[in-house]
Scaffold this motif. Structure first.
Motif, PDB file in Angstrom:
ATOM      1  N   SER A 282      74.526  33.946  46.542  1.00  0.00           N
ATOM      2  CA  SER A 282      73.835  34.185  46.317  1.00  0.00           C
ATOM      3  C   SER A 282      73.854  35.705  46.495  1.00  0.00           C
ATOM      4  CB  SER A 282      72.151  34.212  47.031  1.00  0.00           C
ATOM      5  OG  SER A 282      71.007  35.101  47.653  1.00  0.00           O
ATOM      6  N   THR A 283      74.086  36.101  47.034  1.00  0.00           N
ATOM      7  CA  THR A 283      74.981  37.613  47.372  1.00  0.00           C
ATOM      8  C   THR A 283      75.913  38.431  46.829  1.00  0.00           C
ATOM      9  OG1 THR A 283      74.687  37.652  49.746  1.00  0.00           O
ATOM     10  CG2 THR A 283      75.553  39.054  49.532  1.00  0.00           C
ATOM     11  N   SER A 284      76.023  37.459  46.048  1.00  0.00           N
ATOM     12  CA  SER A 284      77.292  37.885  45.571  1.00  0.00           C
ATOM     13  C   SER A 284      76.227  38.356  44.055  1.00  0.00           C
ATOM     14  CB  SER A 284      78.008  37.027  44.572  1.00  0.00           C
ATOM     15  OG  SER A 284      79.231  36.384  45.994  1.00  0.00           O
ATOM     16  N   ILE A 285      75.885  37.454  43.326  1.00  0.00           N
ATOM     17  CA  ILE A 285      74.692  37.472  42.273  1.00  0.00           C
ATOM     18  C   ILE A 285      74.239  38.764  42.785  1.00  0.00           C
ATOM     19  CG2 ILE A 285      72.571  36.989  41.206  1.00  0.00           C
ATOM     20  CD1 ILE A 285      73.332  33.887  41.871  1.00  0.00           C
ATOM     21  N   GLU A 286      73.362  39.526  43.630  1.00  0.00           N
ATOM     22  CA  GLU A 286      72.507  40.657  44.047  1.00  0.00           C
ATOM     23  C   GLU A 286      73.309  41.892  43.828  1.00  0.00           C
ATOM     24  OE1 GLU A 286      70.580  39.952  47.638  1.00  0.00           O
ATOM     25  OE2 GLU A 286      69.208  37.665  46.143  1.00  0.00           O
ATOM     26  N   LEU A 287      75.066  41.368  44.391  1.00  0.00           N
ATOM     27  CA  LEU A 287      75.755  42.533  43.807  1.00  0.00           C
ATOM     28  C   LEU A 287      76.202  42.818  42.324  1.00  0.00           C
ATOM     29  CD1 LEU A 287      77.656  42.525  47.369  1.00  0.00           C
ATOM     30  CD2 LEU A 287      75.491  44.259  47.599  1.00  0.00           C
ATOM     31  N   GLY A 288      76.394  41.390  41.497  1.00  0.00           N
ATOM     32  CA  GLY A 288      76.275  41.615  40.461  1.00  0.00           C
ATOM     33  C   GLY A 288      75.738  42.409  39.929  1.00  0.00           C
ATOM     34  N   ILE A 289      74.386  42.208  40.183  1.00  0.00           N
ATOM     35  CA  ILE A 289      73.446  43.152  39.185  1.00  0.00           C
ATOM     36  C   ILE A 289      73.172  44.482  40.627  1.00  0.00           C
ATOM     37  CG2 ILE A 289      70.310  43.344  39.106  1.00  0.00           C
ATOM     38  CD1 ILE A 289      70.488  40.516  39.627  1.00  0.00           C
ATOM     39  N   LEU A 290      73.267  44.854  40.322  1.00  0.00           N
ATOM     40  CA  LEU A 290      73.543  46.086  41.649  1.00  0.00           C
ATOM     41  C   LEU A 290      74.644  46.965  40.388  1.00  0.00           C
ATOM     42  CD1 LEU A 290      72.669  46.218  44.928  1.00  0.00           C
ATOM     43  CD2 LEU A 290      71.690  46.942  43.533  1.00  0.00           C
ATOM     44  N   LEU A 291      75.292  46.379  40.842  1.00  0.00           N
ATOM     45  CA  LEU A 291      77.062  47.132  40.071  1.00  0.00           C
ATOM     46  C   LEU A 291      76.421  47.055  38.794  1.00  0.00           C
ATOM     47  CD1 LEU A 291      80.122  47.871  39.961  1.00  0.00           C
ATOM     48  CD2 LEU A 291      80.012  45.139  39.457  1.00  0.00           C
ATOM     49  N   VAL A 292      75.638  46.674  37.833  1.00  0.00           N
ATOM     50  CA  VAL A 292      75.958  46.077  35.944  1.00  0.00           C
ATOM     51  C   VAL A 292      74.153  47.855  36.358  1.00  0.00           C
ATOM     52  CG1 VAL A 292      73.663  45.443  34.766  1.00  0.00           C
ATOM     53  CG2 VAL A 292      75.373  43.591  35.787  1.00  0.00           C
ATOM     54  N   LEU A 293      73.617  47.755  37.426  1.00  0.00           N
ATOM     55  CA  LEU A 293      72.787  49.184  37.570  1.00  0.00           C
ATOM     56  C   LEU A 293      73.233  50.490  37.068  1.00  0.00           C
ATOM     57  CD1 LEU A 293      69.823  47.513  39.456  1.00  0.00           C
ATOM     58  CD2 LEU A 293      69.923  48.230  36.818  1.00  0.00           C
ATOM     59  N   GLN A 294      75.120  50.287  37.919  1.00  0.00           N
ATOM     60  CA  GLN A 294      75.352  50.962  37.856  1.00  0.00           C
ATOM     61  C   GLN A 294      76.748  52.076  37.013  1.00  0.00           C
ATOM     62  OE1 GLN A 294      75.175  53.340  40.680  1.00  0.00           O
ATOM     63  NE2 GLN A 294      73.245  51.584  41.318  1.00  0.00           N
ATOM     64  N   LEU A 295      76.015  50.678  35.646  1.00  0.00           N
ATOM     65  CA  LEU A 295      76.876  51.095  34.656  1.00  0.00           C
ATOM     66  C   LEU A 295      76.945  52.917  34.325  1.00  0.00           C
ATOM     67  CD1 LEU A 295      77.521  47.247  32.657  1.00  0.00           C
ATOM     68  CD2 LEU A 295      79.232  48.745  34.184  1.00  0.00           C
ATOM     69  N   PRO A 296      75.838  52.771  33.774  1.00  0.00           N
ATOM     70  CA  PRO A 296      75.688  54.739  33.209  1.00  0.00           C
ATOM     71  C   PRO A 296      76.570  55.200  33.812  1.00  0.00           C
ATOM     72  CG  PRO A 296      73.521  53.346  33.311  1.00  0.00           C
ATOM     73  CD  PRO A 296      74.283  51.980  33.972  1.00  0.00           C
ATOM     74  N   VAL A 297      76.394  55.282  35.518  1.00  0.00           N
ATOM     75  CA  VAL A 297      77.269  56.390  35.803  1.00  0.00           C
ATOM     76  C   VAL A 297      78.698  55.999  36.017  1.00  0.00           C
ATOM     77  CG1 VAL A 297      77.758  56.980  38.799  1.00  0.00           C
ATOM     78  CG2 VAL A 297      74.902  56.301  37.426  1.00  0.00           C
ATOM     79  N   LEU A 298      79.363  54.634  36.225  1.00  0.00           N
ATOM     80  CA  LEU A 298      80.706  54.406  36.097  1.00  0.00           C
ATOM     81  C   LEU A 298      80.412  55.045  34.684  1.00  0.00           C
ATOM     82  CD1 LEU A 298      80.746  51.435  38.177  1.00  0.00           C
ATOM     83  CD2 LEU A 298      80.627  52.675  39.126  1.00  0.00           C
ATOM     84  N   LEU A 299      80.007  55.050  33.884  1.00  0.00           N
ATOM     85  CA  LEU A 299      80.884  54.958  32.312  1.00  0.00           C
ATOM     86  C   LEU A 299      80.426  56.554  31.921  1.00  0.00           C
ATOM     87  CD1 LEU A 299      79.644  51.418  30.644  1.00  0.00           C
ATOM     88  CD2 LEU A 299      82.118  52.217  31.802  1.00  0.00           C
ATOM     89  N   VAL A 300      79.690  57.071  32.397  1.00  0.00           N
ATOM     90  CA  VAL A 300      79.848  58.529  31.898  1.00  0.00           C
ATOM     91  C   VAL A 300      79.404  59.730  32.696  1.00  0.00           C
ATOM     92  CG1 VAL A 300      77.881  59.624  30.904  1.00  0.00           C
ATOM     93  CG2 VAL A 300      78.165  57.681  30.015  1.00  0.00           C
ATOM     94  N   THR A 301      78.609  59.554  33.804  1.00  0.00           N
ATOM     95  CA  THR A 301      78.748  60.301  34.506  1.00  0.00           C
ATOM     96  C   THR A 301      79.980  60.429  35.253  1.00  0.00           C
ATOM     97  OG1 THR A 301      75.772  59.427  34.698  1.00  0.00           O
ATOM     98  CG2 THR A 301      77.181  61.628  36.625  1.00  0.00           C
ATOM     99  N   LEU A 302      80.015  59.653  35.891  1.00  0.00           N
ATOM    100  CA  LEU A 302      81.380  59.514  36.738  1.00  0.00           C
ATOM    101  C   LEU A 302      82.986  59.785  35.959  1.00  0.00           C
ATOM    102  CD1 LEU A 302      82.607  59.342  39.379  1.00  0.00           C
ATOM    103  CD2 LEU A 302      83.188  57.502  39.233  1.00  0.00           C
ATOM    104  N   PRO A 303      82.750  59.658  34.766  1.00  0.00           N
ATOM    105  CA  PRO A 303      84.676  60.290  33.480  1.00  0.00           C
ATOM    106  C   PRO A 303      84.120  61.650  33.360  1.00  0.00           C
ATOM    107  CG  PRO A 303      83.408  58.166  33.079  1.00  0.00           C
ATOM    108  CD  PRO A 303      82.135  57.967  34.071  1.00  0.00           C
ATOM    109  N   ALA A 304      82.528  62.335  33.348  1.00  0.00           N
ATOM    110  CA  ALA A 304      82.788  63.556  33.044  1.00  0.00           C
ATOM    111  C   ALA A 304      82.518  64.545  33.741  1.00  0.00           C
ATOM    112  CB  ALA A 304      80.965  64.311  32.645  1.00  0.00           C
ATOM    113  N   LEU A 305      82.211  64.126  34.984  1.00  0.00           N
ATOM    114  CA  LEU A 305      82.119  64.832  36.120  1.00  0.00           C
ATOM    115  C   LEU A 305      83.795  65.066  37.030  1.00  0.00           C
ATOM    116  CD1 LEU A 305      79.537  63.489  38.802  1.00  0.00           C
ATOM    117  CD2 LEU A 305      79.812  65.618  37.434  1.00  0.00           C
TER     118      LEU A 305
END
Length: 450
Positions: A42-65
């Motif tokens: 159950s905790t792994s599923i919720e952490l996976g959803i949080l990771l998906v929600l961070q994809l815009p930051v991980l794929l765009v914002t973080l590399p640009a910074l």
């Protein structure tokens, strides 16, 4: 703002003398501890959803910074590439989605005891004292603050709070420090009882209370005080744990008949302190009692004697008492071997068939015979809905009549005749006939005689 109702003042079942929850009470209801493996999933599923929600930051914002930090002027480098707007939009979108997800999780957990991961794995969260919803502020917010606070100490904090603290639970329910702070307990709603199934939870609580009462209840002795005849002393004549049928002792009645093992009432012409017996009710008349009032031998439930139901189609009723000027005839206990005794069969709605053996039977989930139930057969009945009590109903063969007596069941009993339902109060018998339908909680049984 989410308002909480303070229910601490009301009586809470399942607590010991110090107000602490008793694990055995929850086990009696059918609540089971959530397996550790499914909690991790159950905790792994919720952490996976949080990771998906961070994809815009991980794929765009973080590399640009990261690329901008290599330049002496980071802001100028982002502006020159024309990606500044995209970087800000992706970061804002990720933050908004993450915040919305966390708030929804907290509200669902506090109000319904469920989150996305727990719903997928069949886990529910309850308040450990009331076995109801955990509550928003303590059950959800405070618990998650303890969990997130453990990450302030990298690696050691999460391992100690999340992984190790449940091992030190003295009640062996798998409750960690965060659960102790939030007064929460995770239960298995897939293989055990779902605490948010209101109907089944209510039945489970009533069944647990009834079983405890059944274990503590004792039948009183039939011994009567040495009261001189003519003073209205009670004489027991027939006894079972479903009740006692008797008659008041008077000089005139004692001179008329000797009471010996029969449920016949005193003659109508004899004056007695108890109500005089009524004749057999004609068609359409109100139900009539066929014996005077006598005390019930169960825990705090008044006994009233068997009664006859109104019959839409006139049929000869069995003789329950002799003429006023004739001695009372002792009851004859019928047996299955007697060729004059008609066979009695109960046909249940699930296809089960139960035959009335000997002088009577006790029906329930796990019927237990009392001191006055000698000769009664115990008939356990499987009931997944748990609407049938441990010892629910007694069906007796008395002087040619078939008497149904409710044994103080939780969900009650009734007799349906000609489409009309007649409630069967605890301790009161009703004479049934072929074609009647018995209601035992949520179960139905058709009576077949002959």
């Amino acid at each position: 703002m989410i308002w909480e109702i303070d229910d601490s003042a009301r009586a809470v079942e399942g607590l010991d003398g110090r107000g602490r929850p008793m694990p055995e009470y929850a086990a009696t209801l059918g609540l089971r501890r959530a397996p550790f493996g499914r909690r991790v999933l159950s905790t792994s599923i919720e952490l996976g959803i949080l990771l998906v929600l961070q994809l815009p930051v991980l794929l765009v914002t973080l590399p640009a910074l990261l690329s901008a930090t290599a330049s002496p002027d980071a802001a100028a480098a982002l502006a020159d590439t024309g990606r500044l707007g995209l970087v800000i939009a992706c970061g804002a979108a990720s933050a908004a989605l993450t915040t919305a997800f966390v708030v929804v999780q907290l509200v669902l957990h506090g109000r319904k005891g469920v989150t996305v991961g727990k719903a997928a794995t069949g886990i529910r969260s309850v308040n450990v004292r009331t076995l109801e919803r955990p509550g928003f502020w303590r059950g959800a917010v405070l618990r998650y603050l303890v969990l997130y606070g453990s990450f302030l100490v990298p690696l050691v904090g999460p391992v100690l709070v999340i992984a190790c603290s449940p091992l030190f639970d003295p009640e062996r329910r798998g409750r960690g420090w965060a659960d102790l702070a939030g007064a929460t307990w995770f239960v298995d709603a897939r293989d055990g009882l779902n605490p948010y199934d209101v109907k089944r939870m209510r039945i489970a609580r009533k069944t647990a209370a009834t079983d405890l009462a059944d274990e503590r209840s004792e039948l009183r002795s039939l011994a009567t005080s040495a009261t001189p005849p003519g003073t209205g002393a009670y004489i027991p004549v027939t006894r079972s744990s479903g009740g006692v049928v008797g008659a008041p002792r008077t000089d005139a009645y004692a001179a008329t008949a000797e009471v010996s093992g029969t449920d016949a009432a005193p003659p109508a012409s004899v004056s007695a302190p108890a109500p005089s017996p009524a004749a057999v009710a004609p068609a359409g008349a109100a139900p009539a009692a066929i014996a005077p009032t006598a005390p019930y031998s169960g825990p705090g439930i008044p006994w009233t004697p068997p009664r006859l139901l109104p019959d839409a189609s006139p049929a000869p009723a069995p003789a329950l008492a002799g003429p006023p000027d004739a001695p009372a005839t002792p009851a004859r206990q019928s047996s299955p071997a007697d060729p004059a005794t008609p066979g009695v069969v109960l046909e249940f709605d699930n296809g089960a068939r139960i035959a009335l053996a000997g002088s009577g039977i006790l029906i329930g989930r796990d019927p237990a015979a009392g001191p006055g139930d000698a000769g009664l057969a115990l008939v356990p009945l499987d009931d997944p809905s748990k609407s049938i009590s441990k010892t629910h109903l007694a069906l007796l063969r008395t002087d040619g009549s078939i008497i149904a007596i409710d044994r103080a069941s939780t969900n009650g009993s009734a007799v349906i005749r000609d489409g009309v339902e007649h409630a069967l109060p605890p301790g009161q018998g009703i004479a049934v006939r072929s074609g009647d339908t018995l209601l035992l909680g949520e179960r139905r049984a058709r009576v077949r005689i002959g």
